[in-house]
Enzyme design. Structure first.
Site, PDB file in Angstrom:
ATOM      1  CG  HIS A  34      -4.405  32.906 -21.760  1.00 33.17           C
ATOM      2  ND1 HIS A  34      -4.240  34.138 -22.365  1.00 33.17           N
ATOM      3  CD2 HIS A  34      -5.232  33.110 -20.708  1.00 33.17           C
ATOM      4  CE1 HIS A  34      -4.946  35.044 -21.702  1.00 33.17           C
ATOM      5  NE2 HIS A  34      -5.554  34.444 -20.695  1.00 33.17           N
ATOM      6  CG  HIS A  61      -5.339  34.900 -15.380  1.00 30.68           C
ATOM      7  ND1 HIS A  61      -4.234  34.462 -16.073  1.00 30.68           N
ATOM      8  CD2 HIS A  61      -6.314  35.105 -16.295  1.00 30.68           C
ATOM      9  CE1 HIS A  61      -4.541  34.407 -17.359  1.00 30.68           C
ATOM     10  NE2 HIS A  61      -5.791  34.781 -17.526  1.00 30.68           N
ATOM     11  CG  ASP A  62      -8.248  32.415 -17.158  1.00 35.58           C
ATOM     12  OD1 ASP A  62      -8.993  33.317 -16.740  1.00 35.58           O
ATOM     13  OD2 ASP A  62      -7.672  32.471 -18.258  1.00 35.58           O
ATOM     14  CD  GLU A  65     -12.932  34.130 -14.919  1.00 35.24           C
ATOM     15  OE1 GLU A  65     -13.172  33.867 -16.115  1.00 35.24           O
ATOM     16  OE2 GLU A  65     -12.418  35.192 -14.546  1.00 35.24           O
ATOM     17  CG  ASP A  66     -11.781  29.250 -17.327  1.00 33.24           C
ATOM     18  OD1 ASP A  66     -12.920  29.731 -17.246  1.00 33.24           O
ATOM     19  OD2 ASP A  66     -10.851  29.787 -17.937  1.00 33.24           O
ATOM     20  CG  ASP A 123      -6.744  37.770 -19.023  1.00 32.79           C
ATOM     21  OD1 ASP A 123      -6.424  36.901 -19.850  1.00 32.79           O
ATOM     22  OD2 ASP A 123      -7.879  37.846 -18.510  1.00 32.79           O
TER      23      ASP A 123
END
Length: 140
Positions: A34, A61-62, A65-66, A123
């Site tokens: 992704h 980018h994630d 958050e993850d 995204d």
């Protein structure tokens, strides 16, 4: 610290390690595909003098958050510019829950720089391309 091809390679290795064992809900593919797709969308849509900065942020980018990565860690490893842009595109899950997703995203988009907005829209574009593989509830 200026973003360049070497930093992009480090970001890809870092994000790959952090997303190891994580798969997309939509299709079960390794999650790292992704962020790679988001990076390719950015490369395909517009050339930029700061293309490596955008690419590094797209790849990462994630991770905040993850993957339990802090912005301080990003700042130390990739510099202030990457951390600042990453902060722009990272969702504050508590605020999002309190405000509602639509209101939260509208507020955040209005605060973003043009670079942050590019990453966020790339995204979202990639997420939309996966909708056919998502549950009806998610699509709704």
């Amino acid at each position: 610290m200026r973003a360049d091809a070497a930093m992009l390679e480090r970001a890809i290795l870092f994000a790959t390690e952090k997303h190891k064992g994580i798969h997309r809900k939509s299709d079960g593919k390794p999650y790292i595909l992704h962020p790679m797709a988001v990076m390719m969308i950015l490369f395909s849509l517009k050339d930029s003098n700061n293309k490596y900065l955008l690419a590094v942020v797209a790849i990462l980018h994630d991770v905040v958050e993850d993957c339990n990565v802090t912005l301080a860690e990003i700042r130390r490893l990739f510099g202030y510019a990457v951390a600042a842009l990453l902060e722009e595109v990272t969702t504050d899950k508590k605020k999002c829950e309190q405000m509602g997703k639509t209101a939260y995203l509208c507020m955040r988009v209005l605060e973003m720089t043009s670079y942050g907005l590019r990453v966020k829209l790339a995204d979202r574009l990639h997420n939309c391309s996966d909708l056919k593989n998502m549950s009806q509830k998610f699509r709704d």
